[in-house]
Design an enzyme around this catalytic site. Structure first.
Site, PDB file in Angstrom:
ATOM      1  N   ASP A  45      -1.588   0.671 -38.902  1.00 54.72           N
ATOM      2  CA  ASP A  45      -0.685  -0.246 -38.716  1.00 54.72           C
ATOM      3  C   ASP A  45      -0.385  -0.240 -37.416  1.00 54.72           C
ATOM      4  OD1 ASP A  45      -0.642  -1.349 -41.078  1.00 54.72           O
ATOM      5  OD2 ASP A  45       1.127  -0.253 -41.886  1.00 54.72           O
ATOM      6  N   GLY A  46      -0.295   0.969 -36.612  1.00 53.52           N
ATOM      7  CA  GLY A  46       0.091   0.912 -35.205  1.00 53.52           C
ATOM      8  C   GLY A  46      -1.145   0.366 -34.283  1.00 53.52           C
ATOM      9  N   ARG A 152      29.591  -0.584 -33.808  1.00 54.93           N
ATOM     10  CA  ARG A 152      29.524   0.631 -33.104  1.00 54.93           C
ATOM     11  C   ARG A 152      28.687   1.499 -33.865  1.00 54.93           C
ATOM     12  NH1 ARG A 152      33.271   3.896 -29.211  1.00 54.93           N
ATOM     13  NH2 ARG A 152      31.915   5.748 -28.786  1.00 54.93           N
ATOM     14  N   ASP A 154      24.576   3.825 -34.206  1.00 55.94           N
ATOM     15  CA  ASP A 154      23.397   4.131 -33.643  1.00 55.94           C
ATOM     16  C   ASP A 154      22.444   2.943 -33.071  1.00 55.94           C
ATOM     17  OD1 ASP A 154      23.904   6.922 -34.153  1.00 55.94           O
ATOM     18  OD2 ASP A 154      22.563   7.404 -35.688  1.00 55.94           O
ATOM     19  N   TYR A 167      10.428  -0.169 -40.568  1.00 51.88           N
ATOM     20  CA  TYR A 167      11.636   0.509 -40.334  1.00 51.88           C
ATOM     21  C   TYR A 167      12.786  -0.098 -41.112  1.00 51.88           C
ATOM     22  CZ  TYR A 167      15.190   2.857 -37.181  1.00 51.88           C
ATOM     23  OH  TYR A 167      15.814   3.573 -36.721  1.00 51.88           O
ATOM     24  N   ASN A 168      12.572  -1.520 -41.172  1.00 59.45           N
ATOM     25  CA  ASN A 168      14.086  -2.157 -42.055  1.00 59.45           C
ATOM     26  C   ASN A 168      14.003  -1.500 -43.467  1.00 59.45           C
ATOM     27  OD1 ASN A 168      15.463  -4.764 -42.709  1.00 59.45           O
ATOM     28  ND2 ASN A 168      13.835  -4.924 -44.005  1.00 59.45           N
ATOM     29  N   SER A 170      13.353   1.233 -44.311  1.00 58.64           N
ATOM     30  CA  SER A 170      13.946   2.838 -44.436  1.00 58.64           C
ATOM     31  C   SER A 170      15.455   2.666 -43.878  1.00 58.64           C
ATOM     32  CB  SER A 170      13.312   3.583 -43.249  1.00 58.64           C
ATOM     33  OG  SER A 170      13.617   3.071 -42.005  1.00 58.64           O
ATOM     34  N   ASN A 228       6.599  -0.746 -28.412  1.00 61.87           N
ATOM     35  CA  ASN A 228       6.549  -0.780 -27.169  1.00 61.87           C
ATOM     36  C   ASN A 228       8.291  -0.335 -26.652  1.00 61.87           C
ATOM     37  OD1 ASN A 228       3.981  -1.579 -26.237  1.00 61.87           O
ATOM     38  ND2 ASN A 228       4.373  -3.647 -26.795  1.00 61.87           N
TER      39      ASN A 228
END
Length: 267
Positions: A45-46, A152, A154, A167-168, A170, A228
């Site tokens: 996928d990358g 507030r 990460d 990512y979503n 996870s 990126n």
């Protein structure tokens, strides 16, 4: 047909890329690095993300095909041993006879990043994330020009429907079918107390909505658009919305989205 191949760079992907060129040349296909009709991504996928951003200025004029040699291959329809069949399908010479590719289109995320030093625009296939370099971040999130929350923690992840499986997922976000033109906001380790109160749940915004993220203090930030990374220390705001542009994938055989999800995560 004009085509281009972009591979992951490992030996298997390089070998498959060379094999594809030989098969394509034998069938009269034209290698074109400038104006291809089809871009073949050989890797994971990358690699597909890299191919997408390589041709970001021409995404309305071409379609992508993925060949899987990576770890997950969510965007890939073809396995390493299926190159001859893929080329036959692309040339309309398969055993099933001539078959035109079905073009499926996925929504994209449009970003307008305002810095004290200027403004830039980006398009994301998977997601945009904003994180702190030195620690937690403090940001204000507006939805449709109305203040929604002070955050507030990460960071924040804004994903497309196709990126909702990355990512979503996870972060506890929902997986969204790409026919739904929306963006998803997911928190990354939010801090909730009497000063900072956040929703604590992913949000889906439809195409006609937008969200703005405002930096509320001097802070060194890392903006990531797909693969990126952009370190920024003078961020003012980021506007996020569903793009008017879409990415196209050429499907030569059926591979429904939920079958793709099942094969990627359950089988």
């Amino acid at each position: 047909m004009r085509y281009y191949v972009l591979d992951r760079g490992d030996q298997l992907s390089i070998d498959l890329s060379q094999q594809f060129h030989k098969l394509a040349e034998a069938r009269g296909m034209q290698l074109d690095a400038e104006t291809p009709e089809i871009v073949v991504s050989i890797g994971g996928d990358g690699t597909m993300l890299h191919a997408f951003h390589t041709f970001i200025d021409r995404i309305s004029q071409l379609a992508f095909v993925g060949v899987h040699t990576g770890h997950l291959g969510f965007y890939a329809d073809w396995q390493a041993d299926e190159l001859p069949a893929l080329v036959d399908y692309m040339c309309g010479r398969s055993d099933a006879g001539a078959r035109r590719a079905k073009i499926v289109k996925y929504p994209l995320l449009e970003l307008e990043i305002h810095k004290k030093s200027g403004t830039t625009s980006h398009i994301a296939l998977n997601e945009f994330t904003l994180k702190g370099i030195d620690g937690t971040i403090v940001i204000q999130i507006d939805i449709n020009d109305e203040t929604f929350e002070m955050f507030r923690g990460d960071g924040i992840c804004i994903s497309t429907p196709s990126g909702s499986t990355a990512y979503n997922k996870s972060l506890g976000g929902a997986m969204v079918h790409p026919t739904i033109e929306a963006l998803q906001i997911a928190e990354i380790a939010s801090i909730n107390n009497r000063v900072f109160r956040t929703m604590g749940s992913p949000l889906l915004l439809p195409k006609h909505h937008h969200c703005d993220i405002f930096s509320c203090k001097e802070q060194r930030l890392m903006l990531t658009v797909d693969h990126n990374n952009y370190p920024i220390d003078d961020l003012v705001s980021v506007r996020c919305q569903v793009s008017d542009k879409k990415v196209s994938f050429a499907r030569y055989r059926p591979f429904p989205f939920w079958n793709r999800v099942r094969s990627s995560f359950l089988v």
